[in-house]
Design a protein around this motif. Structure first.
Motif, mmCIF file in Angstrom:
data_model
loop_
_atom_site.group_PDB
_atom_site.id
_atom_site.type_symbol
_atom_site.label_atom_id
_atom_site.label_comp_id
_atom_site.label_asym_id
_atom_site.label_seq_id
_atom_site.Cartn_x
_atom_site.Cartn_y
_atom_site.Cartn_z
ATOM 1 N N GLY A 35 -1.617 -7.304 5.375
ATOM 2 C CA GLY A 35 -0.935 -7.081 6.641
ATOM 3 C C GLY A 35 -1.876 -7.176 7.819
ATOM 4 N N GLN A 78 11.742 -1.619 2.605
ATOM 5 C CA GLN A 78 10.924 -0.466 2.950
ATOM 6 C C GLN A 78 10.094 -0.818 4.187
ATOM 7 O OE1 GLN A 78 8.792 0.690 -0.598
ATOM 8 N NE2 GLN A 78 10.639 0.363 -1.805
ATOM 9 N N ALA A 130 7.007 -0.698 5.100
ATOM 10 C CA ALA A 130 5.765 -1.471 4.979
ATOM 11 C C ALA A 130 6.076 -2.937 4.706
ATOM 12 C CB ALA A 130 4.897 -0.900 3.863
ATOM 13 N N VAL A 131 7.176 -3.194 4.033
ATOM 14 C CA VAL A 131 7.572 -4.576 3.755
ATOM 15 C C VAL A 131 8.081 -5.225 5.039
ATOM 16 C CG1 VAL A 131 9.120 -6.051 2.411
ATOM 17 C CG2 VAL A 131 8.060 -4.062 1.339
ATOM 18 N N ILE A 154 5.150 -6.493 7.014
ATOM 19 C CA ILE A 154 4.608 -7.764 6.522
ATOM 20 C C ILE A 154 5.536 -8.910 6.904
ATOM 21 C CG2 ILE A 154 4.044 -9.071 4.420
ATOM 22 C CD1 ILE A 154 3.022 -6.393 3.266
ATOM 23 N N GLN A 190 15.877 -5.046 -2.091
ATOM 24 C CA GLN A 190 14.616 -5.596 -1.586
ATOM 25 C C GLN A 190 14.140 -6.787 -2.419
ATOM 26 O OE1 GLN A 190 11.490 -3.198 0.274
ATOM 27 N NE2 GLN A 190 10.310 -3.526 -1.585
#
Lengths: 192, 159
Positions: free
Chosen positions: A18, A76, A78-79, A82, A129
């Protein structure tokens, strides 16, 4: 499918991604690309405009796909981060391509409505996801191949930038494949 | 001697920093977020392979290879049932070029008087700009055997 022993390494790779990615994206965008007016025939120039416009359409679709995914509630946080970084790269591609089309005297294609992309990509079928990441992987892998496959049809001035874009898409595909636990391909020349 | 020790210390410092970065980056939420555990119901290989064998039995091997190639090489721009970057492909074999409804073609393809036969598709995929100068599709398939498999697949999804 997923072998637990390889997970820590994978996590580290992805965990670091990231942060470094946004730098690469910035360099790509701020580095800018300038195309000298090609000493090509009018037909070669308009051929380039057509092909570059198809690439812009592809980038529009990718940007929309990440946008829809980021706001879907399926990912989520954090995804999402990215995905937004990857989307930034696609925006950089779009902007460089738009500049190229304009410098060739063409009119860059506009993006379509969000509803169009939702329908075209069958977003309604995505339930979680993993589904979203699989779609992203399919699009990124396809985009890397697409750029490589159209290089021979483009004028020389655009070969390098098309290859650079293919490189970015391949990078995205690698991260996504890793996140999905896909094995590393054994044979070389995996794109194109 | 002194410089060697200095370098050694510097190296240790660098290694420690990198280690620290890796640790910092592998934040648990990030790890969990990106680790997508195989959803047992959805990705059960036995389900997938049995579904695949049905398709395989119904179509030729060529078409099955072609389908994979199609996903990899055409999938960024085309799908069977939706107009995307390029037009949708179901029933494309035998169709008049440039006539999928709702797709905005280039002038080159609108004007092209051709039917999508095996031969025309092969020439198109080898070099679209040569077959229809001015087209917006630049993607080429260099290998004849790949073109053959892709065309077999397109046939299998055409009536």
């Amino acid at each position: 499918m997923t072998t637990e022993t390889t997970m820590p390494t994978r996590r580290n790779f992805i965990g670091g991604a990231g942060k470094t990615l946004s730098l690469a994206g910035l360099a790509m965008i701020s580095g800018g690309c300038s195309y000298a007016a090609a000493p090509n025939s009018a037909s070669a120039t308009s051929q380039d405009v057509e092909i570059l416009n198809a690439a812009i359409a592809l980038e529009h679709e990718g940007i929309a796909a990440y946008q829809i995914a980021a706001t879907s509630g399926l990912l989520q946080p954090a995804v999402v981060d990215i995905g937004v970084t990857f989307q930034g790269h696609h925006k950089g591609h779009r902007d460089a391509l738009i500049k190229a089309v304009e410098q060739l005297g063409g009119t860059p294609v506009e993006e379509q409505s969000q509803d169009h992309y939702i329908d075209a990509l069958d977003i309604a079928s995505l339930k979680n996801q993993e589904d979203v990441l699989r779609l992203a992987l399919k699009l990124e892998r396809g985009a890397a191949n697409a750029y490589l496959g159209l290089i021979p049809s483009l004028g020389n001035d655009f070969h390098q930038v098309a290859a650079q874009m293919a490189g970015d898409e391949a990078f995205h595909a690698a991260i996504l494949g890793n996140a999905l636990g896909e094995p590393i391909p054994k044979t070389p020349l995996m794109f194109g | 001697m002194k410089t060697t020790t200095g370098i050694a210390f510097a190296l240790i410092a660098i290694v420690t920093t990198i280690g620290g970065l890796l640790l910092a980056n592998s934040h648990p939420s990030m790890q969990n977020a990106l680790h997508v555990p195989g959803n047992a119901e959805k990705t059960d290989p036995s389900i997938k392979s049995s579904a695949l064998s049905v398709t395989l039995a119904a179509t030729s091997d060529q078409a099955a290879i072609g389908e994979k190639l199609y996903q990899m090489k055409c999938g960024a721009c085309h799908s069977l049932d939706k107009n995307r970057i390029g037009p949708r492909h179901r029933n494309i074999v035998g169709k008049q070029a440039g006539t999928v409804t709702g797709f905005k073609y280039s002038n080159a393809l609108k004007r092209l008087k051709a039917q999508w036969t095996d031969e025309n598709l092969d020439a198109w995929l080898e070099n679209p700009g040569k077959f229809a100068p001015g087209t917006s599709m630049g993607f080429r398939v260099k290998k004849a055997n790949e073109r053959k498999a892709i065309i077999a697949y397109l046939k299998s999804v055409s009536k």
